[in-house]
Design an enzyme around this catalytic site. Structure first.
Site, PDB file in Angstrom:
ATOM      1  N   GLU A 111       0.791  -1.226   0.000  1.00 34.25           N
ATOM      2  CA  GLU A 111       0.000   0.000   0.000  1.00 34.25           C
ATOM      3  C   GLU A 111       0.828   1.284   0.000  1.00 34.25           C
ATOM      4  O   GLU A 111       0.368   2.315  -0.491  1.00 34.25           O
ATOM      5  CB  GLU A 111      -0.940   0.004   1.224  1.00 34.25           C
ATOM      6  CG  GLU A 111      -2.090  -0.968   1.133  1.00 34.25           C
ATOM      7  CD  GLU A 111      -3.041  -0.666  -0.016  1.00 34.25           C
ATOM      8  OE1 GLU A 111      -3.395   0.517  -0.201  1.00 34.25           O
ATOM      9  OE2 GLU A 111      -3.418  -1.617  -0.727  1.00 34.25           O
ATOM     10  N   SER A 372     -56.143 -30.754  17.096  1.00 34.40           N
ATOM     11  CA  SER A 372     -56.192 -31.693  18.215  1.00 34.40           C
ATOM     12  C   SER A 372     -55.008 -31.591  19.159  1.00 34.40           C
ATOM     13  O   SER A 372     -55.027 -32.175  20.239  1.00 34.40           O
ATOM     14  CB  SER A 372     -56.290 -33.125  17.695  1.00 34.40           C
ATOM     15  OG  SER A 372     -57.594 -33.373  17.220  1.00 34.40           O
TER      16      SER A 372
END
Length: 716
Positions: A111, A372
């Site tokens: 960089e 149920s």
């Protein structure tokens, strides 16, 4: 006439009226130099002032370290693996001296190779960038230094304007004046973006390699350093080959800049770097995090620092749950699953077949009719009222307040026991039971067990006409497994900072006894029978299972809820628009999904037999059982006035006494004076002499046995 205004040269000729062009250009050049020097001096003064002012306004080093946008939340599963990271992930701050040298060298090399020599702005880099721009016609190479990138990341945005670039230069120069090179590099390596939401080398190392930033190796450093140029393009989780290729370029820059030898670079095998598996495809866990994380607002005080949330979710069980729901849900239908451990810890949660296409959590938000499965509360109420699994009931047509339930298939079995009625989900029996114990009492039982949705008390409520949430129904079944003790679902075990400081730890509150243990045992007996021989046979997994099916009218909803080996699980399937799903029954797809999941969930747990032995309370014992509690001679017989009586004698309707031939000698108490004679009581109560005396009662009175009881009805 000769002109006198024209000067003459010494030789008698006329002088040239115009100056030479070289002299004129020289004067202009001198003027430009003067003006240029003036502007340069003014610019330099302006720049110095701007840098000085900016430097004075910059935050301190500690303030820059702590500055971040948004809170990072790392969500972890029960085994510590990362489920998801929400918000920007900053990881743990790594001081300069603990950042591996290979990481520092790789970042500077790729960089900003002149990082140690410039003052924040690299003129050589700027000129090189301009030359590339002129040659190619586009900005293909940046001239930004590490310091400029840091200034842009902290204070500016990425808009490409000359004004923003000028501000970036000023900030970079100010940063270099205020902080050392080591401090700037430390800030940069802990704040630069590496893709996937990861800011800083620690976050990147954890995300891509599964360890901290202090343990970065040379090949890992090459991969991380290569991400800064294009995080999305070179991300290891997005394109591993691209990441490795870019890392190779980084290694070459390390060689060209003198950080590595050619031999050392050739010895690095980038393909052997072990990367963390991308879990983004396992999106079903987001249903769980969407439910659990909002609870942090109540569990934690004000907090904006990065935190790690340690949850109860089991990755293996979650994967099995997802496969079960997606694999068995009928075409066009959705599904949901919730699984709880004994203490209420949520082991798995699936809120739909695919989180990406629909993030609506049907496990905790949707309200559907349980059919149920609601009979759980009907039979709990009946058992608490005195019924036992072996009591006889009648399965026959019945009408209650104008409502006539019918069984699935329209068949009636006649006289059966309670266990069989539940196993085959007889609707007429459930209806009769609800009518006998009271529909309001059934609603109260459902409330007691954690149902939070509105409950109606119409007769049809016994068949599950009231809507409920999946997580609430699972909670109720879990309380039955817990021998009638309350169970509270929870998903967060603890919350810590990234440094390990515990901010919250779950503490289980003392559970409440919802029903007596013998009621829970009886209910477990009924549900085990339903799986062994009844409507829930598809839920069998080769070990004891207790559960119940549920199917609503027109097959709009299918349920199965049950438990085994300490794990309680509920499965729901149906359409979001509540349209019928052909063939959807609780005993089919939901029960099969339950079995597929529970085989995995219980695999590492010991087989547990259910405690279905009914340890009835004293008032519910049969006479033979009562005899086991003491000597029958200890019983005393009294009449309604409290007078001791001889059990061998009884009164007839006309008031006369006769000897009871069945009474054994010595059954009664010894001769003792009466508490009050009849003459006294008649005068005191105003009773006429010819009124017949009240019957003799036995204290304590054994529970009368019932050879036949009527019971209600439900959907399968």
């Amino acid at each position: 006439m000769a002109r006198r205004d024209i000067p003459r040269r010494p030789d008698g000729g006329r002088s040239d009226p115009q100056p030479k062009s070289g002299s004129k250009l020289g004067r202009w050049f001198k003027r430009l130099m003067v003006w240029g020097a003036g502007f340069a001096l003014l610019g330099a003064i302006t720049l110095v002032v701007a840098v000085a002012v900016t430097m004075r306004s910059l935050p301190g080093y500690q303030e820059l370290k702590s500055s971040q946008t948004g809170q990072m939340i790392v969500v972890r599963a029960a085994d510590g693996t990362e489920i998801v990271t929400l918000g920007p992930s900053y990881g743990k701050w790594v001081p300069y001296e603990r950042i591996p040298q290979v990481m520092r060298d790789a970042m500077v090399s790729v960089e900003d190779r002149r990082y140690r020599s410039h003052l924040g702005v690299d003129p050589i880099g700027i000129v090189r960038s301009l030359m590339v721009r002129v040659e190619s016609g586009t900005w293909r190479q940046g001239g930004s230094t590490i310091t400029q990138q840091l200034a842009r990341n902290i204070f500016l945005n990425n808009t490409k304007t000359f004004a923003r670039k000028a501000r970036e230069w000023v900030l970079a120069l100010a940063l270099e004046q205020k902080f050392s090179k080591d401090q700037i590099l430390e800030l940069y390596l802990n704040k630069v973006y590496f893709g996937g939401g990861a800011y800083g080398i620690d976050s990147a190392a954890r995300k891509f390699f599964g360890h901290s930033g202090e343990e970065i190796t040379l090949p890992e450093a090459a991969i991380i350093a290569g991400l800064v140029k294009a995080p999305s393009r070179y991300s290891p989780t997005a394109d591993a080959d691209a990441a490795v290729g870019r890392a190779g370029v980084v290694l070459q820059t390390l060689v060209s800049n003198g950080y590595l030898t050619e031999q050392e670079a050739r010895g690095v095998d980038l393909k052997k770097v072990k990367m963390v598996e991308d879990r983004s495809g396992q999106n079903s866990a987001r249903y769980f995090t969407d439910w659990a994380l909002p609870q942090l607002d109540l569990l934690l005080p004000e907090n904006d620092q990065p935190i790690e949330v340690w949850t109860t979710l089991d990755p293996v069980m979650q994967k099995a749950a997802t496969s079960a729901v997606t694999g068995f849900a009928p075409k066009g239908a959705q599904g949901a699953l919730v699984s709880l451990d004994r203490d209420g810890a949520v082991l798995a949660m699936v809120g739909g077949t695919d989180y990406v296409t629909s993030n609506y959590n049907r496990a905790v938000n949707a309200v559907r009719q349980p059919g149920s499965a609601w009979k759980l509360f009907v039979y709990l109420t009946a058992l608490e009222a005195g019924y036992t699994p072996g009591d006889r009931v009648v399965d026959e047509p019945v009408t209650i307040d104008g409502w006539t339930p019918r069984n699935d298939g329209g068949r009636y079995a006649g006289e059966i026991d309670l266990r069989t009625a539940f196993a085959y989900s007889k609707n007429t029996v459930a209806a009769q039971l609800g009518n006998e114990v009271g529909f309001g009492q059934v609603a109260n039982m459902a409330r007691r067990f954690g149902i939070t949705t509105p409950i109606n008390t119409l007769p049809s409520m016994v068949l599950g006409s009231s809507e409920a949430r999946v997580i609430d129904m699972v909670r109720a079944f879990a309380s039955v497994q817990a021998k009638g003790m309350s169970v509270e679902p929870y998903g967060i075990r603890k919350v810590t900072t990234t440094d390990g400081e515990v901010l919250y730890r779950h503490r289980t509150e003392t559970p409440q006894q919802l029903v007596p243990p013998y009621v829970a045992a009886g209910m477990t007996d009924l549900m085990q029978t339903a799986v062994n021989i009844g409507t829930g046979r598809a839920a069998q997994i080769g070990r004891p299972v207790a559960g119940k099916t549920g199917t609503t009218s027109s097959n709009k909803d299918g349920w199965f809820l049950g438990f085994s080996s300490g794990i309680t699980t509920g499965v729901w399937m149906g359409r979001d628009d509540a349209k019928a799903v052909p063939g959807l029954q609780g005993g089919a797809a939901p029960a099969r999904a339950f079995a597929a999941y529970m085989k995995v969930a219980t695999a590492k747990r010991p087989v547990e037999k259910f405690d279905t032995e009914l340890k009835l309370p004293e008032w519910q014992l049969e006479p033979d059982d009562e005899a086991m509690m003491g000597n029958p001679d200890d019983y005393f017989y009294v009449d309604e006035q409290g007078n001791l009586v001889d059990p061998s004698r009884r009164r007839t309707e006309d008031g006369s006494e006769v000897v009871d031939p069945d009474a054994l000698p010595g059954d009664g108490p010894p001769d003792m004076p009466q508490a009050a004679n009849d003459d006294f009581l008649n005068r005191a109560t105003g009773r006429r002499d010819n009124e017949s005396a009240p019957p003799v009662v036995n204290v304590p009175r054994p529970r009368p046995t019932s050879t036949q009881r009527a019971v209600p009805n439900t959907n399968l």
